[in-house]
Design an enzyme around this catalytic site. Structure first.
Site, short mmCIF file in Angstrom:
data_model
loop_
_atom_site.label_atom_id
_atom_site.label_comp_id
_atom_site.label_asym_id
_atom_site.label_seq_id
_atom_site.Cartn_x
_atom_site.Cartn_y
_atom_site.Cartn_z
N GLU A 152 0.83 -1.21 0.00
CA GLU A 152 0.00 0.00 0.00
C GLU A 152 0.86 1.26 0.00
OE1 GLU A 152 -3.80 -1.90 2.37
OE2 GLU A 152 -2.59 -0.42 3.41
N CYS A 182 -1.71 -4.82 -5.70
CA CYS A 182 -2.23 -6.04 -5.10
C CYS A 182 -1.18 -7.15 -5.16
CB CYS A 182 -3.48 -6.51 -5.83
SG CYS A 182 -4.85 -5.34 -5.76
N GLU A 214 -1.50 -10.22 -6.19
CA GLU A 214 -1.56 -10.99 -7.42
C GLU A 214 -0.75 -10.32 -8.53
OE1 GLU A 214 -3.99 -10.06 -5.33
OE2 GLU A 214 -5.87 -11.01 -5.90
N CYS A 221 -9.35 -8.86 -7.17
CA CYS A 221 -10.10 -7.68 -7.60
C CYS A 221 -10.20 -7.66 -9.12
CB CYS A 221 -9.43 -6.40 -7.08
SG CYS A 221 -7.91 -5.96 -7.94
N CYS A 270 -6.81 -7.21 -11.03
CA CYS A 270 -6.01 -8.43 -11.02
C CYS A 270 -6.59 -9.48 -11.97
CB CYS A 270 -5.89 -8.99 -9.61
SG CYS A 270 -4.85 -7.95 -8.54
#
Length: 129
Positions: free
Chosen positions: A46, A55, A57, A88, A91
């Site tokens: 983050e 993310c 992935e 998400c 991804c």
């Protein structure tokens, strides 16, 4: 082709420990199995400028691509914060981009049991040029 998805999930669990998630406190780890048989892992990272966040992935997939891989066979996703942690939309689209002739398996875990779904369940009409 037989794949050890338990090993892949264990790599995702290890990666989740490296998560940098001070804002959401939602750690995620991922491990991808490339067509070569090599496993690449990643975690979510983050940033206070939320658009700069990545993310787990995509982190793992981009590591694979940066090492010369072009096809992903499977992606394991794990969060210690939630069962059946699913990818998400961003991804899902990135996974679709690097899917070869064999549809990607997406592996999650619920109460210690692996759940294996095809990427098409998540993204039935992915965009690819």
């Amino acid at each position: 082709m037989n794949h050890d998805y338990n090993l892949l999930m264990n790599k995702a669990k290890e990666a989740s420990k490296m998560s940098y998630s001070p804002f959401s406190r939602f750690a995620v780890g991922a491990a991808v199995l490339a067509k070569s048989g090599t496993i690449y892992s990643g975690c979510n990272v983050e940033n206070s400028s939320f658009g700069m966040t990545i993310c787990a992935e995509r982190c793992a997939i981009f590591k694979a691509i940066s090492e010369g891989e072009k096809e992903i066979l499977a992606v394991a996703i794990y969060s210690p914060n939630a069962d059946d942690c699913n990818p998400c939309g961003a991804c899902r689209q990135v996974m679709y981009e690097f899917q070869g002739d064999e549809e990607i398996d997406v592996i999650t875990e619920n109460m210690g049991e692996l759940i294996i779904r095809k990427l098409g369940v998540y993204l039935p009409y992915g965009f690819k040029i």
